[in-house]
Every structure is written in structure tokens, then in C-alpha cells.
Enzyme design. Structure first.
Site, short mmCIF file in Angstrom:
data_model
loop_
_atom_site.label_atom_id
_atom_site.label_comp_id
_atom_site.label_asym_id
_atom_site.label_seq_id
_atom_site.Cartn_x
_atom_site.Cartn_y
_atom_site.Cartn_z
N GLU A 1 15.60 105.25 -14.12
CA GLU A 1 16.04 106.65 -14.20
C GLU A 1 16.90 107.02 -12.99
OE1 GLU A 1 13.06 105.40 -14.58
OE2 GLU A 1 11.83 106.45 -16.04
N CYS B 1 7.57 107.27 -14.44
CA CYS B 1 6.40 107.21 -13.55
C CYS B 1 6.15 108.56 -12.90
CB CYS B 1 6.58 106.12 -12.50
SG CYS B 1 7.87 106.48 -11.30
N ALA C 1 7.05 69.59 -17.80
CA ALA C 1 8.16 68.74 -18.24
C ALA C 1 7.56 67.42 -18.69
CB ALA C 1 9.12 68.53 -17.08
N SER D 1 7.18 62.09 -10.30
CA SER D 1 7.56 63.00 -11.39
C SER D 1 8.94 63.61 -11.19
CB SER D 1 6.52 64.11 -11.52
OG SER D 1 6.47 64.84 -10.33
N TRP E 1 12.93 63.14 -11.07
CA TRP E 1 13.07 64.33 -11.87
C TRP E 1 13.09 63.88 -13.32
CZ3 TRP E 1 12.49 68.58 -9.15
CH2 TRP E 1 12.88 68.59 -7.81
N ARG F 1 10.07 80.73 -13.35
CA ARG F 1 9.14 80.87 -12.23
C ARG F 1 9.28 82.26 -11.60
NH1 ARG F 1 9.59 76.37 -7.57
NH2 ARG F 1 8.26 75.02 -8.82
N THR G 1 -0.94 68.14 -6.40
CA THR G 1 0.50 68.44 -6.43
C THR G 1 0.99 68.71 -5.01
OG1 THR G 1 0.42 69.25 -8.70
CG2 THR G 1 2.24 70.05 -7.37
N LEU H 1 7.51 75.62 -4.32
CA LEU H 1 6.93 76.50 -5.36
C LEU H 1 7.47 77.93 -5.34
CD1 LEU H 1 3.20 75.27 -5.42
CD2 LEU H 1 5.13 74.46 -6.79
N GLY I 1 -0.02 69.18 -12.51
CA GLY I 1 0.23 67.85 -13.04
C GLY I 1 -0.63 67.60 -14.27
C1 AOF Z 1 9.67 104.09 -14.20
N1 AOF Z 1 10.90 103.53 -14.24
O1 AOF Z 1 12.29 101.80 -14.01
C2 AOF Z 1 10.00 101.43 -13.68
C3 AOF Z 1 8.69 102.01 -13.70
O2 AOF Z 1 6.10 99.86 -6.99
P1 AOF Z 1 6.96 100.93 -7.57
O3 AOF Z 1 6.96 102.19 -6.80
O4 AOF Z 1 8.35 100.42 -7.88
O5 AOF Z 1 6.29 101.32 -8.97
C4 AOF Z 1 6.06 100.33 -9.90
C5 AOF Z 1 5.38 100.93 -11.12
O6 AOF Z 1 6.22 101.95 -11.68
C6 AOF Z 1 5.17 99.91 -12.22
O7 AOF Z 1 3.94 99.26 -12.11
C7 AOF Z 1 5.24 100.80 -13.45
O8 AOF Z 1 4.03 101.48 -13.65
C8 AOF Z 1 6.31 101.80 -13.08
N2 AOF Z 1 7.62 101.25 -13.42
N3 AOF Z 1 8.58 103.33 -13.98
O9 AOF Z 1 9.53 105.30 -14.34
C9 AOF Z 1 11.12 102.25 -13.99
N4 AOF Z 1 10.18 100.11 -13.38
ZN ZN Z 2 9.80 105.57 -11.79
#
Ligand code: AOF
Ligand code: ZN
Length: 372
Positions: free
Chosen positions: A62, A83, A164, A177, A179, A193, A205, A213, A303
């Protein structure tokens, strides 16, 4: 906003698709956060802004969508409930209220207990119209953010296995292992990863390969944790000169053991019970990694023995198998030797796997159906 969306008009449905496409661009860079996208429309369906969560610890979707937009009365189309918590950036619900949007269309509620409905509540209380998108968008969003939803909804660490093998299922020969697969496949494995916040291996490993890693991709800085199955904590005195240790803090290395008495150490320790054969109870491990260390997902890269144990326990949530067009014969080591299956009926099979070729290698990915 770049030139791409200049003059672009989208219906809300098409904006939802676009928001999901934007969200996906964060894959590998945002975890353990979810991949999120946001599109801003005016009443004439013009796209006035769009954005996605690009990097862990940085602006949410946002915030990026509203970067150069100051118009009131817009419709915000987002893939996840905005959020409401004061995290690494301010609450997105507050931002949308301050930007005076008139409508929110969103795909999924945020299962993170820090949010979990409170973002939607805030927006509704501010008089903003809130509409939940059709279920079909949620299916795509849940695939895109499988690890995030799994962790919060089940309170368990998502186990993504990667191995792999040769055409005859061998992972190594005489302990060697490197490659089996080609360079391009290994780049793709690094991208996979990067989508987990930890890598899990057995102690052998570390002792045999001295691996790093960490995800190694161009311009990539996100760090990951390492989980090592080390029943008797043999590595405690042997980690100091390893690459795994030199690349991360001691607390980001979790040693899984079975000892009754835990020694003093800066490394993170996790005691897990074992069965009569001395094998760890992986169900317990999966819960404890989530509850004790908040690890959302583990990329299992063990492994033959470790992979065999995970397969035998039916505890893999998703698997990526890299198959090289090579044959190693009977001296090759394989997870297969750990499995005691007796008929085609009891064989493990992949549920509609996605298959791609990378030059001479084939990659097969999907969920494994352990019970027929
Ligand atoms: C949103 N918009 O683009 C995302 C959200 O650690 P922070 O502060 O970045 O918060 C991470 C948390 O925010 C994540 O666990 C999820 O609940 C929310 N992610 N929320 O409004 C976003 N990526
Ligand atoms: Zn947010």
C-alpha cells in the site's frame, strides 16, 4: 508510477489479477512476510497507482502504491487485509484512512495474530466500504503465500524439501554430491532457498561439505537461519570454522538434539524426542520450530539419510526434485534405501506436479501424496 500503467483502465476483477501478479514479484525477497500487491483505481477505472511489497523490512504494498498519489476517493484493490500493527513500517490501514480511500477490495484476511481482522475493522469504522473478493482469487493467493498461511493457521513450520538426484534416484557417490545438476538448476535452487526463512540439514552435511546454506542470488542480502539435526551435539565444538557459522549469528543456528542436559552455548538449542531407532520425532520438531523459534518455513536440503527420514515420516509439505540426466549405479547413495515400501499401491506419488526442464535437468515440484 512507471510508464506501463499510464492511461491503463482496469475493472476491479482485472485489478485483482494485476495485484496478484505484482505480489508475485516479491517472491524470494519478502519472506517470511507475505507477497502482497496493491492497485489504486479512480471512479473511471483508471489505474492511478500500484505497488507491491518488494523487500523484507521495507515498505508494504500500500505504501508503494500510494508513493506519488494524493487523490482522495480512490478504490484500493489489495491481495491481503491491510495491516493494523506498528511494525517495521506504519499500519497500512491508517495510511489508507489518511489517504481517504472510499472503497477497499481485498482477497484474504491476514492470519497473522498481530493483524487478524483488526485492519478491516479499522477501515470499516472509518466509514470505508469494504468488499471481499471472490473465493477464486483466494485460491491463487494461498498458493502464492502457502508458507505464510500454513504457519499462522497451523502453528507449524512449513517443510519444503529439495533434493537433486540422478535418473536412478542417487544423490551422491562415495560422499561426493557436487555437482549433480547444472549451473542454471542451482540458480533456481537458490531462488527456492530464498523463499524459506531457514535451511535444515543433518550434521553430516556440515561435516562433509562445509556448505554456506544461504541464498546466493544477484543483489541479494536477506539472511536465513540454519537448523541442524545433531542428536548428540557433536557440532558444538566443531562449528567455529565452518561457513555456516561465519555467515550468521550463533543464535540463528538451531541445533536439534536429544540430550537430557543442555550445555551452555550461544547457539540456539532445541531438544526433540526420538524413537527407539534414535530418529527424531519430526512432528514434534515441526511444532517446536514454530513455537520456540517462530520459524515459518524450513528448506530441507539433507543428504540421503535426512531426506529418507522426512519421506518416511510423511512430513514433507512441498517438494522440489531436481533430476539430472545422469546414472550413478549401485554405489550411489539415495533416500530410496531408507524407504521400506512393498508394492506399487503404497508408492509415494506427486499430486499434479509442475514439471520444467532446465537444459539437461528436469525439475518436478508439488505436494507428495504419501497415502494412497
Ligand atoms: C500489508 N501490506 O504489503 C504486507 C503485509 O514486519 P512488518 O512490519 O513488515 O510486518 C509484516 C506483517 O505485515 C506480515 O506478517 C503480515 O501480517 C503483514 N504484511 N501487510 O498491509 C503488505 N506485506
Ligand atoms: Zn502494511
Amino acid at each position: 508510477m512507471d510508464g506501463i500503467a499510464q492511461g491503463l483502465k482496469l475493472t476491479v476483477d482485472k485489478a485483482l489479477v494485476f495485484a496478484l501478479q505484482l505480489a508475485e514479484k516479491g517472491k524470494g525477497f519478502v519472506e517470511p512476510n507475505p507477497c502482497v500487491g496493491c492497485v489504486l483505481l479512480d471512479d473511471d477505472s483508471n489505474v492511478l497507482g500500484y505497488g507491491f511489497h518488494q523487500k523484507f523490512g521495507e515498505g508494504h504494498a500500500e505504501v508503494n502504491a500510494f508513493k506519488d498519489v494524493n487523490k482522495e476517493g480512490l478504490t484500493a484493490v489489495v491481495t491481503l487485509e491491510p495491516c493494523s500493527h506498528e511494525g517495521k513500517t506504519g499500519p497500512c490501514a491508517d495510511l489508507l484512512i489518511s489517504k481517504k480511500i472510499k472503497k477497499l477490495v481485498y482477497i484474504d484476511d491476514d492470519p497473522n495474530p498481530k493483524v487478524s481482522g483488526t485492519g478491516i475493522k479499522k477501515l470499516k469504522e472509518a466509514g470505508i466500504e469494504v468488499i471481499k473478493a471472490d473465493e477464486s482469487y483466494s485460491k491463487i493467493n494461498r498458493m502464492l503465500n502457502a508458507k505464510f498461511f500454513y504457519f499462522h493457521e497451523n502453528k507449524k513450520t512449513f517443510f519444503h524439501a529439495k533434493w537433486a538426484q540422478t535418473l536412478d534416484g542417487k544423490m551422491s557417490i562415495n560422499g561426493e554430491s557436487k555437482w549433480i545438476t547444472n549451473e542454471k538448476s542451482r540458480q533456481y535452487a537458490h531462488f527456492l532457498r530464498a523463499q524459506s526463512d531457514s535451511v535444515l540439514v543433518g550434521k553430516n552435511t556440515i561435516l562433509n561439505d562445509n556448505p554456506s546454506l544461504n541464498p546466493r542470488l544477484p543483489n541479494y542480502t536477506k539472511e536465513n537461519k540454519v537448523i541442524i539435526l545433531d542428536p548428540s551435539l557433536e557440532l558444538l565444538t566443531r562449528l567455529e570454522d565452518t561457513k555456516v557459522r561465519s555467515l550468521r549469528n550463533s543464535k540463528d543456528i538451531v541445533l536439534v538434539h536429544k540430550l537430557d542436559k543442555e550445555p551452555e552455548t550461544d547457539f540456539s538449542l532445541l531438544k526433540v524426542s526420538t524413537d527407539t531407532n534414535g530418529n527424531f520425532n519430526l512432528n514434534e520438531l515441526q511444532k517446536s520450530l514454530a513455537s520456540d523459534y517462530s520459524i515459518q518455513s524450513a528448506f530441507i536440503e539433507g543428504g540421503a539419510k535426512t531426506m529418507g527420514l522426512f519421506l518416511k515420516s510423511h512430513i514433507i509439505d512441498f517438494a522440489s526434485v531436481f533430476i539430472a540426466s545422469k546414472i550413478l549405479g549401485k554405489n550411489g547413495e539415495s533416500y530410496s534405501n531408507e524407504l521400506d515400501l512393498n508394492s506399487l499401491k503404497t508408492s509415494f506419488s506427486f499430486l499434479s506436479p509442475v514439471i520444467r526442464t532446465i537444459d539437461s535437468d528436469t525439475v518436478l515440484e508439488g505436494q507428495i501424496n504419501f497415502i494412497n
